[in-house]
Design a protein around this motif. Structure first.
Motif, PDB file in Angstrom:
ATOM      1  N   PRO A   1      24.686  38.971  29.757  1.00 21.82           N
ATOM      2  CA  PRO A   1      23.801  40.017  30.290  1.00 21.82           C
ATOM      3  C   PRO A   1      23.855  40.154  31.814  1.00 21.82           C
ATOM      4  O   PRO A   1      23.457  41.173  32.353  1.00 21.82           O
ATOM      5  N   HIS A   2      24.342  39.116  32.508  1.00 22.80           N
ATOM      6  CA  HIS A   2      24.510  39.207  33.962  1.00 22.80           C
ATOM      7  C   HIS A   2      25.941  39.583  34.336  1.00 22.80           C
ATOM      8  O   HIS A   2      26.283  39.588  35.514  1.00 22.80           O
ATOM      9  N   ALA A   3      26.755  39.847  33.337  1.00 22.64           N
ATOM     10  CA  ALA A   3      28.203  39.863  33.550  1.00 22.64           C
ATOM     11  C   ALA A   3      28.730  41.122  34.219  1.00 22.64           C
ATOM     12  O   ALA A   3      29.467  41.889  33.618  1.00 22.64           O
ATOM     13  N   ASN A   4      28.364  41.353  35.464  1.00 28.41           N
ATOM     14  CA  ASN A   4      29.111  42.317  36.265  1.00 28.41           C
ATOM     15  C   ASN A   4      30.525  41.775  36.370  1.00 28.41           C
ATOM     16  O   ASN A   4      30.712  40.599  36.691  1.00 28.41           O
ATOM     17  N   VAL A   5      31.506  42.594  36.096  1.00 28.41           N
ATOM     18  CA  VAL A   5      32.888  42.121  36.071  1.00 28.41           C
ATOM     19  C   VAL A   5      33.598  42.559  37.351  1.00 28.41           C
ATOM     20  O   VAL A   5      33.520  43.722  37.751  1.00 28.41           O
ATOM     21  N   TYR A   6      34.291  41.616  37.968  1.00 29.22           N
ATOM     22  CA  TYR A   6      34.982  41.883  39.222  1.00 29.22           C
ATOM     23  C   TYR A   6      36.458  41.514  39.100  1.00 29.22           C
ATOM     24  O   TYR A   6      36.823  40.611  38.354  1.00 29.22           O
ATOM     25  N   ARG A   7      37.262  42.220  39.875  1.00 29.15           N
ATOM     26  CA  ARG A   7      38.681  41.911  39.970  1.00 29.15           C
ATOM     27  C   ARG A   7      38.917  41.186  41.294  1.00 29.15           C
ATOM     28  O   ARG A   7      38.450  41.615  42.344  1.00 29.15           O
ATOM     29  N   LEU A   8      39.632  40.082  41.209  1.00 31.94           N
ATOM     30  CA  LEU A   8      39.898  39.263  42.390  1.00 31.94           C
ATOM     31  C   LEU A   8      41.158  39.743  43.099  1.00 31.94           C
ATOM     32  O   LEU A   8      42.216  39.903  42.482  1.00 31.94           O
ATOM     33  N   ALA A   9      41.035  39.985  44.386  1.00 33.38           N
ATOM     34  CA  ALA A   9      42.189  40.363  45.211  1.00 33.38           C
ATOM     35  C   ALA A   9      42.484  39.218  46.167  1.00 33.38           C
ATOM     36  O   ALA A   9      41.621  38.835  46.968  1.00 33.38           O
ATOM     37  N   GLU A  10      43.654  38.638  46.048  1.00 32.64           N
ATOM     38  CA  GLU A  10      44.041  37.518  46.899  1.00 32.64           C
ATOM     39  C   GLU A  10      44.079  37.949  48.361  1.00 32.64           C
ATOM     40  O   GLU A  10      44.355  39.102  48.692  1.00 32.64           O
ATOM     41  N   ALA A  11      43.752  37.015  49.243  1.00 34.96           N
ATOM     42  CA  ALA A  11      43.763  37.298  50.678  1.00 34.96           C
ATOM     43  C   ALA A  11      45.169  37.664  51.140  1.00 34.96           C
ATOM     44  O   ALA A  11      46.159  37.138  50.642  1.00 34.96           O
TER      45      ALA A  11
ATOM     46  N   ARG B   1      39.939  35.779  53.838  1.00 31.35           N
ATOM     47  CA  ARG B   1      39.197  35.470  52.616  1.00 31.35           C
ATOM     48  C   ARG B   1      39.596  36.395  51.476  1.00 31.35           C
ATOM     49  O   ARG B   1      39.893  37.573  51.705  1.00 31.35           O
ATOM     50  N   PRO B   2      39.563  35.890  50.229  1.00 33.70           N
ATOM     51  CA  PRO B   2      39.797  36.775  49.078  1.00 33.70           C
ATOM     52  C   PRO B   2      38.606  37.704  48.914  1.00 33.70           C
ATOM     53  O   PRO B   2      37.522  37.461  49.455  1.00 33.70           O
ATOM     54  N   SER B   3      38.780  38.770  48.162  1.00 30.78           N
ATOM     55  CA  SER B   3      37.697  39.738  47.976  1.00 30.78           C
ATOM     56  C   SER B   3      37.599  40.148  46.520  1.00 30.78           C
ATOM     57  O   SER B   3      38.519  39.930  45.724  1.00 30.78           O
ATOM     58  N   LEU B   4      36.459  40.743  46.162  1.00 34.35           N
ATOM     59  CA  LEU B   4      36.220  41.225  44.802  1.00 34.35           C
ATOM     60  C   LEU B   4      36.038  42.730  44.815  1.00 34.35           C
ATOM     61  O   LEU B   4      35.531  43.309  45.774  1.00 34.35           O
ATOM     62  N   SER B   5      36.444  43.361  43.713  1.00 37.55           N
ATOM     63  CA  SER B   5      36.167  44.785  43.504  1.00 37.55           C
ATOM     64  C   SER B   5      35.572  44.955  42.118  1.00 37.55           C
ATOM     65  O   SER B   5      36.009  44.311  41.165  1.00 37.55           O
ATOM     66  N   ARG B   6      34.564  45.804  41.990  1.00 34.73           N
ATOM     67  CA  ARG B   6      33.845  46.005  40.737  1.00 34.73           C
ATOM     68  C   ARG B   6      34.716  46.785  39.753  1.00 34.73           C
ATOM     69  O   ARG B   6      35.329  47.784  40.127  1.00 34.73           O
ATOM     70  N   VAL B   7      34.782  46.345  38.505  1.00 38.38           N
ATOM     71  CA  VAL B   7      35.602  47.039  37.505  1.00 38.38           C
ATOM     72  C   VAL B   7      34.787  47.508  36.306  1.00 38.38           C
ATOM     73  O   VAL B   7      35.329  48.110  35.393  1.00 38.38           O
TER      74      VAL B   7
END
Length: 339
Positions: free
Chosen positions: A182-192, A198-204
């Protein structure tokens, strides 16, 4: 295990070789004859392993709710800790450590601290504990689990707090999400792009409620509460605090965990007073079994993420007073207007 599964299904109804059993682990459990008529739809819809043969979040979460003591715990140390979790024992041990001098104020302060600070750098946590005077949970804070950390090309480790419960989200390949669905906002990891950045996340999963994308935090020296404390104290606590804040914005007065947690919320709206217990189970059938085993001391309230369980509970326990967050907020508005 193939023999155990064959015995459960009966002759010719289940996998008969280890390879057939392994193949079934990647399919919905409801496709197996022994579970096709399962009363618990959550279990029937669950797939145990994902495409990378890792335990899925749904299976992980249901296993926590259905965990029972098996054999000698000392002899089962090789198994993951969550397989031995018992929610009542974990809550009991944790809450007992929060009682301190048996004062209601001290209990609320310590429990709220635990919910609002389930993970951080070790230094920050030590400072917060020292400044607030709260008592840490049993076992204190421990290192963040390896599968909740991302290791960058430069060797540094990073973690991301869940926007809802603030506990470290799981990292599976390039996917980052909270273990609690129920908390599972899903993100895609982008390597630095460089070893020092720093690495970053984007919402999918844009279909879910909006929330701020968390920034990466250094994994070195970071700590969090034990998985059991997170799952059975922090997760429901995050909903309890959120609901309390929502009711206060409507104009009601809310007392948290009255009488040292006899129930969750005492809500005063004008001259009317309401007592509710927030129940947040992934499996409604597990919730029904627990409510039958132990009668609640207040009205049952299902948070927004679990309102779909209302009809099931009403049908199974018609004499039980059950409401939903949406219905309850409407009731509070009406009580405030009447006052």
């Amino acid at each position: 295990m193939t023999g155990v599964v064959m015995e459960a299904h009966g002759p010719g109804l289940g996998p008969t070789t280890p390879l057939e059993l392994v193949d079934c682990l990647r399919r919905r459990l409801g496709l197996l004859p022994a579970l096709a008529e399962s009363a618990d739809g959550e279990i029937a819809r669950t797939v145990l392993l994902d495409d990378e043969d890792r335990l899925t979040s749904a299976a992980y979460d249901l296993a926590c709710e259905y965990a029972l003591p098996v054999g000698n715990p000392t002899a089962l140390e090789w198994m993951p800790t969550w397989t031995r979790m018992q929610s009542d024992r974990i809550r009991g041990e944790t809450f007992q450590s929060l009682f301190q001098d048996n004062s209601q104020e001290g209990y609320i302060t310590s429990r709220r601290f635990l919910i609002e600070h389930p993970a951080d750098s070790g230094e920050s946590l030590r400072e917060l504990v020292s400044e607030s005077g709260v008592r840490p949970p049993p076992g204190g804070y421990t290192a963040i689990p390896a599968d909740h950390l991302h290791r960058s090309a430069g060797g540094e480790t990073w973690w991301w707090p869940c926007p809802v419960c603030r506990w470290p989200m799981a990292v599976t390949g390039t996917t980052v999400r909270c273990r609690y669905i129920p908390h599972a906002n899903v993100y895609r990891l982008a390597e630095a792009r460089t070893p020092r950045s720093r690495p970053s996340l984007s919402r999918v999963d844009e279909g879910r409620p909006r929330s701020t994308t968390p920034a990466p935090r250094p994994g070195a020296g970071a700590q969090c509460v034990d998985h059991g404390v997170w799952r059975f104290v922090v997760v429901p606590g995050a909903s309890e605090l959120r609901i309390a804040q929502r009711l206060e914005k409507l104009g009601a007065s809310v007392a948290l965990w009255p009488e040292l947690d006899r129930y969750d919320l005492r809500v005063t709206a004008g001259k009317a007073e309401f007592r509710v217990d927030v129940k947040e189970y992934r499996s409604p059938h597990r919730l029904i079994a627990d409510l039958r085993a132990k009668a609640p001391s207040a009205r049952i309230l299902l948070p927004q993420t679990h309102e779909y369980q209302w009809e099931t509970l009403r049908a199974a326990l018609p004499s039980l007073n059950v409401t939903t967050e949406t219905k309850f907020c409407t009731e509070i508005r009406r009580a405030l207007r009447t006052s």
